[in-house]
Design a protein around this motif. Structure first.
Motif, PDB file in Angstrom:
ATOM      1  N   ALA A  97      35.483 -33.308 -37.639  1.00 20.45           N
ATOM      2  CA  ALA A  97      36.475 -34.113 -38.362  1.00 20.45           C
ATOM      3  C   ALA A  97      36.024 -35.572 -38.479  1.00 20.45           C
ATOM      4  O   ALA A  97      36.172 -36.192 -39.529  1.00 20.45           O
ATOM      5  CB  ALA A  97      37.825 -34.027 -37.665  1.00 20.45           C
ATOM      6  N   THR A  98      35.462 -36.102 -37.396  1.00 19.56           N
ATOM      7  CA  THR A  98      35.025 -37.508 -37.413  1.00 19.56           C
ATOM      8  C   THR A  98      33.533 -37.638 -37.659  1.00 19.56           C
ATOM      9  O   THR A  98      33.032 -38.740 -37.854  1.00 19.56           O
ATOM     10  CB  THR A  98      35.349 -38.193 -36.070  1.00 19.56           C
ATOM     11  N   ALA A 108      32.986 -28.833 -30.760  1.00 13.82           N
ATOM     12  CA  ALA A 108      31.871 -27.883 -30.667  1.00 13.82           C
ATOM     13  C   ALA A 108      30.823 -28.363 -29.670  1.00 13.82           C
ATOM     14  O   ALA A 108      30.217 -29.416 -29.862  1.00 13.82           O
ATOM     15  CB  ALA A 108      31.239 -27.708 -32.042  1.00 13.82           C
ATOM     16  N   PHE A 109      30.603 -27.598 -28.591  1.00 15.15           N
ATOM     17  CA  PHE A 109      29.574 -27.932 -27.595  1.00 15.15           C
ATOM     18  C   PHE A 109      28.215 -27.713 -28.239  1.00 15.15           C
ATOM     19  O   PHE A 109      27.851 -26.603 -28.606  1.00 15.15           O
ATOM     20  CB  PHE A 109      29.741 -27.062 -26.349  1.00 15.15           C
ATOM     21  N   ILE A 110      27.450 -28.793 -28.393  1.00 21.69           N
ATOM     22  CA  ILE A 110      26.177 -28.687 -29.099  1.00 21.69           C
ATOM     23  C   ILE A 110      24.957 -28.880 -28.213  1.00 21.69           C
ATOM     24  O   ILE A 110      23.862 -28.479 -28.574  1.00 21.69           O
ATOM     25  CB  ILE A 110      26.100 -29.666 -30.279  1.00 21.69           C
TER      26      ILE A 110
END
Length: 124
Positions: A97-98, A108-110
């Protein structure tokens, strides 16, 4: 990709020069931070004597070892301000979103923070 830093083209993982604990030997599993991130030393840790005499792997400095990062297939540059509050080797989320990298907050864990402006992206 404009922010790409490292990529495992073979489907393997990225190997980077990282600071590791004293006494680390090639093949040792190395705990990185407190978020469950780990690597496998591919070289012995560069000692003060090795660095002084030049008998260390090229590109490493005292305290470092080449460290294989299982599951990390790419590193990217992130705005330092976005990840400043995240501890070294801490988990990083991405908020679509940002469009910002953020401390874990349900986005979301990236991957994991490597340094002031680098995020190690994990394989899905």
């Amino acid at each position: 990709m404009k922010n790409l830093k490292h990529l495992a083209y073979t489907g393997g993982a990225v190997t980077l020069a990282l600071m590791v604990p004293d006494g680390t030997k090639s093949g040792d599993i190395v705990k990185l931070g407190a978020a469950g991130f780990y690597g496998i030393a591919q070289t012995d840790r560069v000692s003060a004597d090795m660095a002084k005499t030049g008998k260390h792997p090229q590109g490493l400095i005292e305290g470092q070892a080449s460290t294989f990062l299982p599951g990390i297939v790419m590193t990217v540059t992130a705005p330092a301000a976005d990840i400043a509050a995240i501890a070294a080797f801490g988990k990083v989320d991405f908020d679509p979103a940002t469009r910002k990298y953020v401390a874990p907050a349900g986005a979301a864990f990236i991957g994991y923070k490597l340094n002031a402006n680098t995020v190690a992206l994990r394989a899905n």
